[in-house]
Design an enzyme around this catalytic site. Structure first.
Site, mmCIF file in Angstrom:
data_model
loop_
_atom_site.group_PDB
_atom_site.id
_atom_site.type_symbol
_atom_site.label_atom_id
_atom_site.label_comp_id
_atom_site.label_asym_id
_atom_site.label_seq_id
_atom_site.Cartn_x
_atom_site.Cartn_y
_atom_site.Cartn_z
ATOM 1 N N SER A 76 0.836 -1.203 0.000
ATOM 2 C CA SER A 76 0.000 0.000 0.000
ATOM 3 C C SER A 76 0.871 1.252 0.000
ATOM 4 O O SER A 76 0.622 2.209 -0.748
ATOM 5 C CB SER A 76 -0.919 0.008 1.230
ATOM 6 O OG SER A 76 -1.848 -1.054 1.180
ATOM 7 N N ARG A 99 1.156 8.113 5.525
ATOM 8 C CA ARG A 99 0.213 7.360 6.361
ATOM 9 C C ARG A 99 -1.139 8.049 6.417
ATOM 10 O O ARG A 99 -2.176 7.382 6.512
ATOM 11 C CB ARG A 99 0.774 7.165 7.778
ATOM 12 C CG ARG A 99 -0.068 6.220 8.617
ATOM 13 C CD ARG A 99 0.635 5.774 9.861
ATOM 14 N NE ARG A 99 1.644 4.763 9.625
ATOM 15 C CZ ARG A 99 1.384 3.455 9.516
ATOM 16 N NH1 ARG A 99 0.135 3.013 9.597
ATOM 17 N NH2 ARG A 99 2.347 2.597 9.318
ATOM 18 N N HIS A 102 -2.777 6.997 3.346
ATOM 19 C CA HIS A 102 -3.138 5.589 3.523
ATOM 20 C C HIS A 102 -4.421 5.439 4.333
ATOM 21 O O HIS A 102 -5.202 4.511 4.112
ATOM 22 C CB HIS A 102 -1.979 4.867 4.220
ATOM 23 C CG HIS A 102 -2.188 3.414 4.465
ATOM 24 N ND1 HIS A 102 -2.587 2.923 5.688
ATOM 25 C CD2 HIS A 102 -2.056 2.328 3.655
ATOM 26 C CE1 HIS A 102 -2.682 1.605 5.622
ATOM 27 N NE2 HIS A 102 -2.368 1.219 4.403
#
Length: 286
Positions: A76, A99, A102
């Site tokens: 990812s 992040r 994400h």
């Protein structure tokens, strides 16, 4: 190909899903990426965009407990690195932005996320030194942030979380003074000595951030780090614009209306991972 324009630069992405192999032997970090170009930004000028960087080479510690989970997380991150392409962030800042992307698959945060030049270092140093100082604290505006944070990682660094939004005395003071609960919750944290030298995490209430900025300016409050990402249509963008002008304390913020507790949690998890990676590197060199 489509081009999405942010405040910093055009971000180029693709409308069809990219094909990536999952690497079952991955144990830490993302697959190798091109080295970033030299950072020549003036770290005190955080209103002008710095030079663009390539994909990050910084690996972060994962909490995934299985090889399959690690492979999915790392793939990812690799997809995000590839689709984001060159960016304006430093090697320490990009893992936080990545992040956050994400957490909700929104590449707008590559550009909307802004950093005081001392922010990442301040957060890492607080975490690494927490146990030696008898612990550290994260004060959140809402319970969702506290619940979303990793209990094992918080325990590892000796960090406690706090939120006061639903406390009876907070509610009573808000009614009596005709303010919001979020304002009174920040004031309670100040009375309890939980503002100075600690992390303040705001993802929901713009009035909490406005009050915190007021305390910094008028009462000399000095948090170690402010993560200011309230979401919404009333005062959210304005509260973060106020934070953007603060030079006295380090901060991480999102421009505009976007934000939310999920993004604050993502940013904090990235900081925890960066601190743990630095801790492990130091132990290996000892």
């Amino acid at each position: 190909m489509v081009t999405v324009t942010t405040n910093l630069r055009p971000v180029t992405g693709t409308t069809k899903r990219l094909s990536h192999r999952i690497h079952p032997t991955a144990t830490d970090g993302c697959p190798p990426a091109p080295a970033p170009c030299a950072d020549v930004r003036d770290n005190r000028r955080f209103t002008n965009p710095p030079p663009l960087h390539s994909m990050s080479t910084v690996n972060t510690v994962t909490e995934q407990l299985t090889r399959a989970g690690q492979a999915i997380e790392h793939s990812s991150f690799a997809i995000i690195d590839e689709e984001a392409g060159p960016h304006a962030y430093t090697d320490e800042q990009w893992p936080i932005v990545r992040r956050m992307i994400h957490a909700n698959a929104d590449f707008d945060f590559n550009g909307l996320t802004r950093f005081h030049p001392d922010a990442v270092r301040a957060g890492i140093d607080l975490l690494l030194g927490a146990k030696a100082r008898g612990g550290a604290h994260i004060v959140a505006d809402v319970e969702m942030i506290c619940v979303g944070l990793s209990a094992p990682r918080l325990k590892h660094f000796g960090v406690q979380t706090h939120q006061f939004i639903s406390d009876d005395d907070v509610i009573e003071r808000a009614k009596a003074e005709d303010t919001t609960r979020a304002v009174q919750a920040m004031r309670k944290a100040q009375r309890l000595g939980l503002i100075d030298g600690q992390i303040i995490a705001i993802g929901n209430a713009p009035t909490a951030l406005i009050e915190l900025v007021r305390m910094v300016r008028e009462e000399n409050a000095r948090p170690a780090l402010v993560i200011g990402m309230p979401v919404g249509f009333v005062s959210a963008a304005e509260s973060k614009a106020l934070l953007d002008d603060v030079t006295e304390v380090p901060w991480i913020a999102i421009e505009g209306r976007k934000g939310g507790s999920t993004l604050v949690v993502a940013a904090l998890h990235a900081l925890l991972a960066l601190a743990e990676a630095e801790q492990k590197k130091a132990a290996a060199q000892a």
